[in-house]
Enzyme design. Structure first.
Site, short mmCIF file in Angstrom:
data_model
loop_
_atom_site.label_atom_id
_atom_site.label_comp_id
_atom_site.label_asym_id
_atom_site.label_seq_id
_atom_site.Cartn_x
_atom_site.Cartn_y
_atom_site.Cartn_z
N TYR A 36 0.82 -1.10 -0.21
CA TYR A 36 -0.02 -0.06 -0.04
C TYR A 36 0.84 1.27 0.00
O TYR A 36 0.25 2.46 -0.25
CB TYR A 36 -0.78 -0.03 1.00
CG TYR A 36 -2.00 -1.32 0.88
CD1 TYR A 36 -3.11 -0.88 0.16
CD2 TYR A 36 -1.79 -2.29 1.59
CE1 TYR A 36 -4.02 -1.71 -0.11
CE2 TYR A 36 -2.74 -3.30 1.33
CZ TYR A 36 -3.81 -3.03 0.75
OH TYR A 36 -4.83 -3.98 0.34
N PHE A 62 -9.11 -4.44 11.81
CA PHE A 62 -10.57 -4.20 11.20
C PHE A 62 -10.49 -4.78 9.91
O PHE A 62 -10.69 -4.51 8.93
CB PHE A 62 -10.96 -2.96 11.06
CG PHE A 62 -9.94 -1.67 10.66
CD1 PHE A 62 -10.03 -1.38 9.33
CD2 PHE A 62 -9.20 -1.12 11.53
CE1 PHE A 62 -9.08 -0.61 8.73
CE2 PHE A 62 -8.12 -0.11 11.14
CZ PHE A 62 -8.23 -0.01 9.72
#
Length: 410
Positions: free
Chosen positions: A123, A410
């Site tokens: 990322y 998450f």
């Protein structure tokens, strides 16, 4: 055939999620976990890449509130459930999904985008920096003790209960801690269920979760959720105490909980994952050398709106300088920004004034929560000083007394 990128509908969820399951090894989530995340993820934030009727890419998103230096809780887009089918790699699908979602989150008014990465190298090319690391420890109980106990540790009363019975009190304590440490997530409605997630199929021989409460004069000062996995070697017991959460409002509460976990019978080690890098255990354990401490990347973060993000946090010292920011994925962030502020808050707006520091958004992302020094990034060639003295001033201002920490994934 052209690959279509669009929001998924409710009746496409199962097909979309099966693609995700296969991308992460083919083992489906437990029904309990799948139901939890289905309730937290908004369909209007979920993208699917469709090759005809086949789902070949997934991108989910959560609405989060993240604490930043100074205690403000900032609207954050939590990227999750991201995958591309092996049959459709090298076609730019991930880039298309990321860029569309970043722009949509910015248009909604989200200030930050955050994620945890299955592979750490993916990322950075989308402007994310590692804004918080985490610590893992594997403490051999028979070789390590607590070298010192904070005053008041013996005054803490411990009781053991179930996570469900203690949920309301533990969540109240967690909420008190959110603004103390950058990177912590506000638990919005529905998120309290994460603390109770304990599907039997995923215990791998461990017990069900238990919860130990630390109290002083009837007030909760800490708690830990844990499970035991007793492993017998002939007639000798061993195995880990698996610590999921350990939160405390003061040093005595933290030490009392850690002492309890180290003292549990029929186990030979305590395993803690996802702890802050400055966790008190580093200073309490008698021998960290044999405690197998490991540092890992945890929170990948980037600003969606540079001006709003820099204005949302406070700064350790007064600061007034111009940052020249490059951002290939969010071009609206490109350019020069004057940041003026200090411990009481800040403002940040576009300017035509000359830059004092030059940096890519990835470096700004890593430094944003105060866990990575701008000086260290400059040493790697990722920050350029255009005005003498600006780097030292900015590095001091961006710092924070506590290391940033993401308490749960998450």
């Amino acid at each position: 055939m052209t690959i279509e990128l669009r929001r998924i509908t409710a009746d496409e969820w199962d097909r979309w999620h099966r693609t995700l399951d296969w991308a992460f090894g083919g083992l489906p989530q437990s029904p309990e976990e799948r139901e939890l995340w289905r309730g937290l993820v908004s369909l209007d934030r979920c993208l699917g890449a469709f090759d005809g009727d086949e789902v070949v890419g997934t991108y989910g998103e959560l609405s989060l509130g993240m604490s930043v230096p100074g205690g403000a809780v900032v609207e954050t887009a939590g990227a999750t459930m991201v995958s591309v089918a092996g049959t459709h790699r090298r076609r730019g699908l991930l880039r298309r999904m990321m860029r569309r979602s970043l722009e949509a989150a910015w248009e909604r008014g989200d200030v930050l985008s955050a994620l945890t990465a299955a592979e750490a190298s993916i990322y950075g090319r989308f402007g994310y920096g590692v804004a918080a690391h985490s610590l893992a420890a594997r403490v051999p109980k028979h070789r390590v003790t607590l070298s010192a106990l904070p005053p008041g540790t013996d005054d803490v009363r411990l009781t053991v209960t179930t996570p469900a019975d203690a949920l309301e009190r533990c969540e109240k304590l967690y909420a008190e801690l959110v603004t103390r440490r950058p990177g912590a997530l506000e638990r919005r409605p529905g998120w309290e269920r994460l603390a109770l997630l304990d599907p039997p199929a995923e215990r791998h021989g461990a017990s069900e979760l238990r919860c130990v409460l630390a109290e002083r004069d009837g007030e909760l000062v800490g708690y830990a959720r844990y499970a035991l996995r007793v492993e017998w070697d002939r007639s000798v017991p061993g195995g880990p105490v698996l610590v999921r959460n350990l939160d405390a409002v003061d040093p005595a509460g933290h030490a009392a909980l850690l002492r309890y976990l180290l003292g549990l019978d029929l186990t030979d080690r305590v395993e803690l994952m996802g702890r802050p890098v400055d966790d008190p255990l580093v200073h309490l354990l008698s021998d960290i050398r044999v405690s197998d401490l490991q540092l890992r990347d945890r929170l990948h973060l980037r600003p969606l709106d540079v001006g709003a993000a820099l204005a949302a946090r406070s700064y350790a010292t007064d600061i007034d300088l111009v940052l020249s920011v490059s951002d290939a994925n969010c071009p609206w962030n490109e350019g020069r920004w004057r940041l003026s502020g200090g411990p009481a808050g800040a403002v940040c707006a576009r300017t035509a004034d000359p830059a004092a520091l030059e940096l890519d958004v990835r470096a700004l992302s890593a430094a944003y929560l105060g866990g990575t020094s701008l000086g260290a990034l400059a040493g790697a060639g990722l920050v350029g000083e255009a005005r003498p003295g600006a780097l030292a001033a900015a590095a001091a201002a961006f710092g924070h007394p506590l290391a940033p920490w993401l308490p749960h994934g998450f």
